[in-house]
Design an enzyme around this catalytic site. Sequence first.
Site, short mmCIF file in Angstrom:
data_model
loop_
_atom_site.label_atom_id
_atom_site.label_comp_id
_atom_site.label_asym_id
_atom_site.label_seq_id
_atom_site.Cartn_x
_atom_site.Cartn_y
_atom_site.Cartn_z
CD GLU B 67 -1.85 -2.36 1.32
OE1 GLU B 67 -0.72 -2.65 1.77
OE2 GLU B 67 -2.71 -3.23 1.09
CG HIS B 136 -10.91 -6.91 6.13
ND1 HIS B 136 -9.83 -7.23 6.89
CD2 HIS B 136 -10.60 -7.27 4.87
CE1 HIS B 136 -8.89 -7.78 6.12
NE2 HIS B 136 -9.35 -7.81 4.89
#
Lengths: 368, 334
Positions: B67, B136
């Site tokens: 990321e 998540h």
Amino acid sequence: MPKKEIELPYRVSYLSILDENGQLDKELEPDIPEDLLLKLHRGMLLARRFDERMLTLQRQGKIGTFAPIKGQEASQLGAVALLEPSDWLVPSFREMPSELWRGKKMENILLVYGGYNEGGHIPSDLNDLPVSIPVGTHPLHAAGIAYAMKYRGKKDVAMTFFGDGATSEGDFFEAMNFASVYQVPLIFVCQNNQWAISVPRSKQTRSRTLAQKALAFDMPCIQVDGNDILAVYAAAKEAVERARSGGGPTLMECITYRMSVHTTADDPKRYRTDEEVAEWEKRDPLVRFQKYLKDKGLLSDEKIQAVDEEVKSEVKAAEGRWEEITRKTPDPLDMFEHLYAETPPHLLEQRAELERELAEKRKEADNG
Amino acid sequence: MTNGVETLRKVTYREAVREAIREAMQKDTRVFLMGEDVGHYGGCFAVSKGLLEEFGPERIRDTPLSESGFVGAGIGAALGGMRPIVEIMTVNFSLLAADQIINNAAVYLHMSGGLFNVPLVIRSATGGGRQVGAQHSRSLEGWFAHIPGIKVLSPATVEDARGMLWTALEDPDPVLIFENSGLYNMEGMLPAGAGAVDIDRARVRREGKDITLISYSASLFKSLDAAEILSREGIEAEVIDLRSLRPLDEKTFLDSVAKTHRALVVDEGWRTGSLAAEISARIMEGAFYELDAPVERLCSAEVPMPYAKHLEEAALPQVDKIVDLARKMVKADG
């Protein structure tokens, strides 16, 4: 399904051409034109003198915290000397010699450390980025830039500088991985100056070299004597040519030494010995290069003295221009500039609020 | 365009985002999409499905699982003349790129004395409610809205999902677009000629006179449902869709509060130090004397999002909770 060795054709080369005693390996000596050799010497001397002057200005309270470069002149200039103006320099915060070499003005550097962000301005004919303060995050920007150059079909390459400490950061590995996967034209130049503030190279990693970290990404790498400008130049030449011809990225590890403090906010006597510093002073890249140039008949002590006087007066003149600019104290309202292309309403409000406060204070002061 | 009804077509939120990406790629060759699984797989939420075949691997780039890597490289590509759309699969993983977003993209213009804008767009799914557990299901867009130097958008309607991207790409500064993952399957009506929309104004999505419900993203639809129920009871709620979380268009909600004299903020983020807290404070600063009741907030329970369905539902703001709270607020003073 036997257990077997996977043969990997990897090795790490170490390159030294001009050793600390000034002994030259003629076979490896790069072919550098005389005018470039003299320009490199001048660049090293200018960076050394400007660095010294900046330290004095900092101690006098005229500029803020900065990271001195003493000892790293060769390990930077040997590499940036290979860049074309349209190439990209992506520096960390200790690349003043490289910035000056590329054409940044000394008064601009003083402006940065005097608190003027306008000092970050880069001459418009260059593609260089401003200094990056978070350690190790900017090699990713260099990877993205190099990707953009490749995508846009340009021949330009990017070169990024960072220290030994940065090689422990995740972003450094992510940058190498990205650059290698996409085979972008990028040269990673590690300034292994042995110290990340107080943490020595030996505590930074168990790896025998920092260069070998590229091997995990199938990326060419080399370790060079960073205080030997000929070795840095030779290695960078190969890396830049590879990048420019579509051969992808390279990691260069330049072994050098931070002869001064980490930043002016730091006292290295707390973590390293005078003996260690004295050992490295014997390997001073400037002295070594001067010996080489004298042996070649390109310089003499008198000529060195003359160049020294010249660069000192250049520094003095730049300081004069800087003082002239800073005669006007920065307007506190300027802090709201350069946050967005167009200042949004809430910032305009905050700006107006501060403006009112300042006006009131001025009024109070005037009324005594 | 003689018949307004015929010019509307039904699309999902997912299709609207995809159309926006496709149009941007067609309009400007500097635009490319980069992120995890965006290529062959078509994106973890199937947003970029088919785009690889249409635009090729140079412009629809599957990246390493990295990321910070692709956000940082996106900053570099933006500096190098491109217009990257970087997809961070979900906001949960943006934490791995937080330094690149907050400490780099957001301050580049400042650090360069106004020389370098970073025209980068980051898209990311956000929100809970899909039973994917604590790691998540976060709603961290309010955190990013705290950071000067970036813009934070939260499209709720298909029209905004379709129209915000191009405006964001044209913006010289870094823009984060948060798409609530619960909205991707939602269908909505899109005008045939739908295109770019503004990215700096809130919208009144339902008019009312008794209370203002201030919300954004998936919570907007819960607020609209609540307003419908309240209406049957004779309470007319005005519903505001913030759309942009930074900068906040406070004029729109302050004007509304001046009309309704009551405000309830519905925000999927956690209550403490939240965007809801900011909005509440702004109402206090800008419309205190208009208020007939204290500002209230309905946020997620301050716990990691539970995995179990009934617990997750209990943790998130829900329509019945909005209705109850709004009813109490309106009836408190008779």
